[in-house]
Scaffold this motif. Structure first.
Motif, short mmCIF file in Angstrom:
data_model
loop_
_atom_site.label_atom_id
_atom_site.label_comp_id
_atom_site.label_asym_id
_atom_site.label_seq_id
_atom_site.Cartn_x
_atom_site.Cartn_y
_atom_site.Cartn_z
N TRP A 40 -0.08 -26.52 -27.19
CA TRP A 40 -0.73 -25.94 -25.99
C TRP A 40 -1.19 -24.61 -26.31
CZ3 TRP A 40 1.00 -20.94 -25.22
CH2 TRP A 40 2.35 -20.68 -25.82
N THR A 41 -0.73 -24.23 -27.51
CA THR A 41 -1.32 -22.63 -28.11
C THR A 41 -2.28 -22.96 -29.19
OG1 THR A 41 -0.71 -20.50 -28.57
CG2 THR A 41 0.88 -22.16 -29.35
N ALA A 42 -2.49 -24.24 -29.58
CA ALA A 42 -3.10 -24.36 -30.58
C ALA A 42 -4.43 -23.49 -31.00
CB ALA A 42 -3.66 -26.04 -30.77
N GLY A 43 -5.13 -23.19 -30.15
CA GLY A 43 -6.27 -22.27 -30.01
C GLY A 43 -6.05 -20.97 -30.71
N HIS A 44 -4.69 -20.52 -30.69
CA HIS A 44 -4.40 -19.36 -31.03
C HIS A 44 -3.50 -19.22 -32.28
CE1 HIS A 44 -5.53 -17.66 -27.14
NE2 HIS A 44 -5.12 -18.72 -26.65
N VAL A 45 -3.22 -20.36 -32.93
CA VAL A 45 -2.76 -20.53 -34.39
C VAL A 45 -3.82 -20.30 -35.48
CG1 VAL A 45 -1.54 -22.06 -35.84
CG2 VAL A 45 -0.98 -22.19 -33.22
N ARG A 46 -3.43 -19.20 -36.24
CA ARG A 46 -4.25 -18.75 -37.28
C ARG A 46 -3.96 -19.64 -38.51
NH1 ARG A 46 -5.96 -13.49 -36.19
NH2 ARG A 46 -6.15 -13.50 -33.85
N SER A 47 -2.86 -20.13 -39.00
CA SER A 47 -2.34 -20.79 -39.82
C SER A 47 -0.89 -21.34 -39.71
CB SER A 47 -2.50 -19.77 -41.27
OG SER A 47 -1.58 -18.83 -41.22
N VAL A 48 -0.84 -22.36 -40.58
CA VAL A 48 0.38 -23.04 -40.53
C VAL A 48 0.88 -23.27 -42.13
CG1 VAL A 48 1.57 -25.65 -39.93
CG2 VAL A 48 -0.28 -24.43 -38.77
N GLN A 49 2.32 -23.00 -42.31
CA GLN A 49 2.96 -23.08 -43.74
C GLN A 49 3.76 -24.40 -43.31
OE1 GLN A 49 5.00 -19.99 -45.05
NE2 GLN A 49 3.35 -18.51 -44.17
N GLY B 35 8.49 -32.84 -34.46
CA GLY B 35 9.61 -33.91 -34.77
C GLY B 35 9.27 -35.09 -35.47
N ASP B 36 7.87 -35.19 -35.56
CA ASP B 36 7.27 -36.20 -36.24
C ASP B 36 6.98 -35.80 -37.57
OD1 ASP B 36 6.07 -38.37 -37.44
OD2 ASP B 36 4.40 -38.40 -35.91
N VAL B 37 7.56 -36.16 -38.50
CA VAL B 37 7.60 -35.59 -40.05
C VAL B 37 6.55 -36.38 -40.87
CG1 VAL B 37 9.80 -34.60 -39.95
CG2 VAL B 37 9.54 -36.72 -40.88
N GLY B 38 5.88 -37.29 -40.33
CA GLY B 38 4.77 -37.87 -41.13
C GLY B 38 3.72 -37.12 -41.71
N LEU B 39 3.51 -35.81 -40.98
CA LEU B 39 2.38 -34.97 -41.70
C LEU B 39 3.15 -34.00 -42.61
CD1 LEU B 39 0.25 -33.94 -38.73
CD2 LEU B 39 -0.54 -35.58 -40.72
N GLY B 40 4.52 -33.70 -42.60
CA GLY B 40 5.27 -33.04 -43.20
C GLY B 40 6.27 -32.09 -42.31
N ILE B 41 7.09 -31.04 -42.97
CA ILE B 41 7.77 -30.28 -42.14
C ILE B 41 7.14 -28.87 -42.09
CG2 ILE B 41 10.19 -29.31 -41.98
CD1 ILE B 41 11.23 -31.62 -43.16
N ILE B 42 7.01 -28.20 -40.84
CA ILE B 42 6.35 -27.06 -40.84
C ILE B 42 7.47 -25.86 -41.00
CG2 ILE B 42 5.44 -25.26 -38.96
CD1 ILE B 42 4.08 -27.79 -37.62
N THR B 43 7.21 -24.94 -41.71
CA THR B 43 8.04 -23.96 -42.01
C THR B 43 7.88 -22.75 -41.40
OG1 THR B 43 7.00 -23.35 -44.43
CG2 THR B 43 8.72 -24.98 -44.43
N ALA B 44 6.61 -22.46 -40.97
CA ALA B 44 6.12 -20.96 -40.52
C ALA B 44 4.70 -21.19 -39.83
CB ALA B 44 6.13 -19.99 -41.41
N MET B 45 4.57 -20.41 -38.90
CA MET B 45 3.39 -20.43 -37.96
C MET B 45 2.69 -18.90 -38.03
SD MET B 45 3.91 -23.68 -35.20
CE MET B 45 2.13 -23.35 -34.81
N GLU B 46 1.61 -18.87 -38.05
CA GLU B 46 0.81 -17.55 -37.64
C GLU B 46 -0.04 -17.61 -36.60
OE1 GLU B 46 -2.30 -14.14 -39.76
OE2 GLU B 46 -1.89 -16.26 -40.57
N PHE B 47 0.17 -17.04 -35.90
CA PHE B 47 -0.49 -16.79 -34.57
C PHE B 47 -0.71 -15.77 -33.54
CE2 PHE B 47 4.18 -17.53 -34.01
CZ PHE B 47 4.49 -16.35 -33.09
N ALA B 48 -1.63 -15.54 -32.91
CA ALA B 48 -2.28 -14.56 -32.27
C ALA B 48 -1.19 -13.70 -31.22
CB ALA B 48 -3.57 -14.54 -31.49
N LEU B 49 -1.48 -12.36 -31.26
CA LEU B 49 -0.86 -11.46 -30.21
C LEU B 49 -1.79 -10.90 -29.40
CD1 LEU B 49 1.87 -9.97 -32.46
CD2 LEU B 49 2.30 -11.91 -30.88
N PHE B 50 -1.32 -10.30 -27.99
CA PHE B 50 -2.28 -9.85 -27.25
C PHE B 50 -1.73 -8.74 -26.61
CE2 PHE B 50 -2.68 -14.45 -27.51
CZ PHE B 50 -4.16 -14.63 -27.61
N ARG B 51 -2.51 -7.75 -26.14
CA ARG B 51 -2.06 -6.60 -25.51
C ARG B 51 -1.90 -6.89 -23.95
NH1 ARG B 51 -2.19 -2.16 -28.59
NH2 ARG B 51 -3.66 -2.22 -30.49
#
Length: 204
Positions: free
Chosen positions: A150-159, A188-204
């Protein structure tokens, strides 16, 4: 290490488990270990559903070791994060609750949160800077949850540790297809791999 029963044969030996434990910072638990239920926060883990081996990952290298172990022994792989219980039957389970570091950048208005971080942790830290993330309607879940699309538009990067055991830092520029799939996938579907961290936007 407490092997479950005399007839239990997961396909690896105590020596294999010791070798895995020697390269991980977090704990390695096998079926029957008394600390397994606490690790998974899953009351019936020792009764109905129990992974063959669980890695309490403390960092991406631990996740890599677990993914490679699963591949080497051809075992199913699963992941659990805070707020999202998983008690699979058999296979290798990666628990990310120890990966709970958050880094906030006031200037770029971004947050980098590891897979074990809960949304309230980000909200509280961001509030100190006069910022806020977009959070789901049930904010007690972890940042890597079943609805982060739902917040994919605000994700900057995925580890992510991909299925081949490689650690990758993925952006829309570096790998548009994989970035899009990771943002829209069920973690929970690990076919693509296991996400270890995400970078996302913050807002005022």
């Amino acid at each position: 290490m407490n092997y479950h029963s005399a007839g239990w044969d997961p396909g690896f030996t105590p020596q294999d488990v010791a070798a895995l434990a020697s390269v991980t910072e977090g704990p390695v638990l096998v079926a029957g270990d008394p600390g397994l239920a606490d690790e998974l926060s899953c009351p019936d883990a020792t009764i109905l559903h129990e992974p063959d081996i669980t890695v309490g990952a403390a960092n991406p290298a631990d996740v890599q070791a677990a993914v490679r172990f699963a591949a080497d022994f051809r075992l199913p792989l699963a992941v659990t994060a805070p707020g999202h219980r998983a008690c699979p039957k058999g296979g290798v389970l990666v628990s990310t609750r120890r990966m709970n570091r958050v880094h906030l950048d006031r200037v770029s208005r971004t947050a980098i949160a590891e897979a074990g971080v809960l949304w309230p942790d980000v909200v509280d830290r961001a509030a100190e800077l006069g910022l806020a993330p977009l959070v789901p309607s049930y904010p007690g879940t972890g940042i890597v949850g079943r609805t982060h699309g739902w917040t994919a538009g605000h994700v900057r990067s995925v580890q992510v540790v991909t299925a081949d055991g490689e650690f990758r830092h993925v952006t829309a520029g570096s790998d548009p297809r994989l970035f899009r799939l990771l943002c829209a996938s069920d973690p929970g579907d690990v076919g693509l791999g296991i996400i270890t961290a995400m970078e996302f936007a913050l807002f005022r």
